[in-house]
Design a protein around this motif. Structure first.
Motif, mmCIF file in Angstrom:
data_model
loop_
_atom_site.group_PDB
_atom_site.id
_atom_site.type_symbol
_atom_site.label_atom_id
_atom_site.label_comp_id
_atom_site.label_asym_id
_atom_site.label_seq_id
_atom_site.Cartn_x
_atom_site.Cartn_y
_atom_site.Cartn_z
ATOM 1 N N THR A 1 27.723 44.483 22.848
ATOM 2 C CA THR A 1 26.959 43.939 21.732
ATOM 3 C C THR A 1 27.770 42.842 21.051
ATOM 4 O OG1 THR A 1 25.788 46.025 21.338
ATOM 5 C CG2 THR A 1 25.858 44.455 19.521
ATOM 6 N N LEU A 2 27.152 41.690 20.864
ATOM 7 C CA LEU A 2 27.788 40.543 20.240
ATOM 8 C C LEU A 2 26.937 40.085 19.065
ATOM 9 C CD1 LEU A 2 28.571 38.445 23.465
ATOM 10 C CD2 LEU A 2 30.159 39.942 22.255
ATOM 11 N N ARG A 3 27.556 39.411 18.112
ATOM 12 C CA ARG A 3 26.809 38.726 17.051
ATOM 13 C C ARG A 3 26.559 37.296 17.506
ATOM 14 N NH1 ARG A 3 28.210 35.705 12.598
ATOM 15 N NH2 ARG A 3 30.432 36.084 12.901
ATOM 16 N N PHE A 4 25.421 36.733 17.152
ATOM 17 C CA PHE A 4 25.117 35.374 17.600
ATOM 18 C C PHE A 4 24.501 34.555 16.473
ATOM 19 C CE2 PHE A 4 21.112 37.528 18.053
ATOM 20 C CZ PHE A 4 20.137 36.554 17.886
ATOM 21 N N ASP A 5 24.631 33.248 16.590
ATOM 22 C CA ASP A 5 23.924 32.335 15.704
ATOM 23 C C ASP A 5 23.746 30.987 16.399
ATOM 24 O OD1 ASP A 5 26.231 30.685 15.298
ATOM 25 O OD2 ASP A 5 26.881 31.905 13.631
ATOM 26 N N VAL A 6 22.901 30.151 15.811
ATOM 27 C CA VAL A 6 22.655 28.808 16.321
ATOM 28 C C VAL A 6 23.031 27.831 15.222
ATOM 29 C CG1 VAL A 6 20.947 27.199 17.250
ATOM 30 C CG2 VAL A 6 20.757 29.630 17.734
ATOM 31 N N LEU B 1 35.041 34.181 17.591
ATOM 32 C CA LEU B 1 34.163 33.338 18.390
ATOM 33 C C LEU B 1 34.618 33.359 19.832
ATOM 34 C CD1 LEU B 1 31.800 31.284 18.357
ATOM 35 C CD2 LEU B 1 33.508 29.497 17.958
ATOM 36 N N VAL B 2 33.785 33.871 20.739
ATOM 37 C CA VAL B 2 34.214 34.042 22.134
ATOM 38 C C VAL B 2 33.500 33.127 23.109
ATOM 39 C CG1 VAL B 2 35.051 36.397 21.823
ATOM 40 C CG2 VAL B 2 32.636 36.027 22.412
ATOM 41 N N LEU B 3 32.238 32.787 22.816
ATOM 42 C CA LEU B 3 31.453 31.934 23.718
ATOM 43 C C LEU B 3 30.665 30.908 22.908
ATOM 44 C CD1 LEU B 3 29.932 34.723 26.005
ATOM 45 C CD2 LEU B 3 31.768 33.161 26.670
ATOM 46 N N VAL B 4 30.716 29.657 23.358
ATOM 47 C CA VAL B 4 29.945 28.591 22.725
ATOM 48 C C VAL B 4 29.184 27.840 23.821
ATOM 49 C CG1 VAL B 4 29.968 26.486 21.340
ATOM 50 C CG2 VAL B 4 31.618 28.312 20.861
ATOM 51 N N PHE B 5 27.870 27.710 23.640
ATOM 52 C CA PHE B 5 27.026 26.990 24.584
ATOM 53 C C PHE B 5 26.365 25.808 23.877
ATOM 54 C CE2 PHE B 5 27.329 31.336 26.014
ATOM 55 C CZ PHE B 5 27.426 31.251 27.401
ATOM 56 N N VAL B 6 26.130 24.749 24.604
ATOM 57 C CA VAL B 6 25.439 23.592 24.051
ATOM 58 C C VAL B 6 24.132 23.412 24.790
ATOM 59 C CG1 VAL B 6 26.531 21.882 25.599
ATOM 60 C CG2 VAL B 6 25.708 21.175 23.334
ATOM 61 N N LYS B 7 23.112 22.939 24.075
ATOM 62 C CA LYS B 7 21.798 22.751 24.669
ATOM 63 C C LYS B 7 21.838 21.587 25.656
ATOM 64 C CE LYS B 7 18.532 23.022 21.718
ATOM 65 N NZ LYS B 7 17.620 22.610 20.623
ATOM 66 N N GLN B 8 21.346 21.801 26.878
ATOM 67 C CA GLN B 8 21.315 20.726 27.885
ATOM 68 C C GLN B 8 20.071 19.877 27.742
ATOM 69 O OE1 GLN B 8 22.126 23.400 31.414
ATOM 70 N NE2 GLN B 8 23.593 21.775 31.882
ATOM 71 N N ASP C 1 12.119 34.161 13.741
ATOM 72 C CA ASP C 1 11.253 33.328 14.592
ATOM 73 C C ASP C 1 11.832 31.931 14.758
ATOM 74 O OD1 ASP C 1 9.475 35.385 14.973
ATOM 75 O OD2 ASP C 1 8.074 34.724 13.415
ATOM 76 N N GLU C 2 12.374 31.378 13.673
ATOM 77 C CA GLU C 2 12.971 30.041 13.739
ATOM 78 C C GLU C 2 14.196 30.028 14.650
ATOM 79 O OE1 GLU C 2 11.821 28.213 9.342
ATOM 80 O OE2 GLU C 2 13.606 29.452 9.566
ATOM 81 N N ILE C 3 14.999 31.074 14.561
ATOM 82 C CA ILE C 3 16.206 31.148 15.386
ATOM 83 C C ILE C 3 15.839 31.197 16.866
ATOM 84 C CG2 ILE C 3 18.169 32.610 15.990
ATOM 85 C CD1 ILE C 3 18.253 33.446 13.013
ATOM 86 N N TRP C 4 14.862 32.056 17.210
ATOM 87 C CA TRP C 4 14.505 32.191 18.621
ATOM 88 C C TRP C 4 13.709 31.007 19.134
ATOM 89 C CZ3 TRP C 4 16.750 34.622 22.275
ATOM 90 C CH2 TRP C 4 17.563 35.701 21.967
ATOM 91 N N ALA C 5 13.016 30.306 18.256
ATOM 92 C CA ALA C 5 12.335 29.073 18.669
ATOM 93 C C ALA C 5 13.349 28.035 19.122
ATOM 94 C CB ALA C 5 11.493 28.529 17.517
ATOM 95 N N ALA C 6 14.533 28.056 18.505
ATOM 96 C CA ALA C 6 15.598 27.113 18.888
ATOM 97 C C ALA C 6 16.306 27.530 20.171
ATOM 98 C CB ALA C 6 16.602 26.989 17.752
ATOM 99 N N ILE C 7 16.261 28.835 20.500
ATOM 100 C CA ILE C 7 16.987 29.353 21.676
ATOM 101 C C ILE C 7 16.096 29.465 22.908
ATOM 102 C CG2 ILE C 7 18.222 31.354 22.602
ATOM 103 C CD1 ILE C 7 19.095 32.026 19.750
#
Length: 336
Positions: free
Chosen positions: A311-316, A329-336, A222-228
């Motif tokens: 299927t990818l593994r993900f984290d924040v 590590l293939v994709l990195v996004f930053v929060k706008q 829940d904490e992870i998805w609250a951040a995403i």
């Protein structure tokens, strides 16, 4: 009559010769093994054997329960005649249960989960710059040590863990991150700890003083998805190349399991599903504008490749959303 008696005597002698009583210890857990088909095997020590070995047969009259160590007296009989290729050369039957002892197993709920450093040598760490995962299948620890990514081998016995040399990238960062990295490596590298867990907290303690050297927290789903969820995420790195990728980015709707975004030229939309830290994208579709800009076209091709039916593994971590393919590590996004 004498001939019949002789035959009977020889038969009994042959049977006795083919049988023997052996001592057998049974371990408290089974392990995956490969017989005729994939199966779970008991682990045994027969006689004076010092190493556990997989047991591919059964013991008649013995009812195995995981979590208990057993010592048995077993009648081991050699099979007679033609033995099928998929059968053991021996049959086993229980003669005597010597003992049945319950074994307390260590809590390994922290394995294969991302743990974020919250404290080091009594000092609170709040920025999420240091995190790790203890991968049981690969027998490796990997994560970020403040500035650089690292990996290390380890040995785990019960709640005791020995950390080996930390190997990683050699990037230079801001002084604060570099100092934290050095503190973490000094505290972690080539050290032995007792691991204690309570809820989402994981403590690495000095085995002698019982002092907490490193404290980690495991983020809940829940904490992870609250951040995403609902945030706009801009692509800043792909295949280890960091630069301005223009309009490329994405956004998640966790409730409806939908994803929308722009892959460089075109807008896209689709669905996703998750299992723990694994995410699978599906049914991606979008606009079909021609990409005149070659860089934007290349970005679109790569980004859509990673997000299409895979299927990818993900984290924040540290305001970034990261995706991994086979631990790369293939994709990195930053929060706008």
């Amino acid at each position: 009559m004498k001939l019949q008696f002789a035959i009977l005597f020889l038969s009994i002698s042959a049977l006795s010769f083919a049988q023997k009583t052996v001592t057998m210890k049974i371990k408290e857990n089974t392990v995956p093994c490969e017989g005729v088909a994939p199966m779970n095997c008991m682990q045994v020590k027969e006689g004076t054997a010092k190493e556990w070995s997989n047991f591919y047969s059964t013991i008649e009259g013995f009812d195995y329960q995981p979590g208990y160590e057993y010592k048995l007296k077993v009648i081991k009989t050699k099979r007679q005649g033609n033995i099928p290729a998929d059968a053991s050369a021996y049959t086993y039957s229980l003669k005597k249960l010597v003992y049945k002892k319950q074994i307390k197993t260590a809590n390994e709920s922290y394995l294969d989960k991302k743990m974020i450093l919250s404290q080091i040598n009594g000092k609170n760490i709040n920025k999420g710059k240091v995190y790790l995962t203890i991968d049981k299948a690969k027998n490796a620890i990997y994560g970020k040590s403040g500035c650089n990514r690292f990996n290390a081998g380890y040995q785990l016995k019960g709640n005791q863990i020995q950390i080996n040399l930390l190997m990683g990238t050699l990037m230079a960062c801001d002084p604060e991150s570099m100092q934290l990295e050095q503190e973490f490596k000094t505290a972690m590298e080539n050290k032995k700890f007792e691991i204690h867990t309570q809820g989402t907290a994981v403590h690495f303690k000095d085995p002698k003083t019982k002092k907490v050297i490193l404290a980690f927290t495991i983020p809940t789903e829940d904490e992870i998805w609250a951040a995403i969820d609902g945030k706009k995420w801009k692509l800043i790195q792909m295949d280890n190349v960091g630069k301005d990728y223009g309009k490329a980015g994405l956004q998640f709707d966790a409730k409806s399991k939908k994803i929308t975004g722009n892959s460089g030229c075109n807008n896209f939309f689709g669905t996703f599903s998750t299992v723990k830290d694994q995410i699978t994208f599906s049914a991606l579709a979008g606009t079909k504008m021609a990409c005149i800009d070659k860089d934007a076209a290349a970005t679109e091709t790569k980004m859509r490749h990673y997000l299409s039916e895979t299927t990818l593994r993900f984290d924040v971590a540290e305001e970034t959303l990261n995706f991994y393919k086979d631990d790369k590590l293939v994709l990195v996004f930053v929060k706008q």
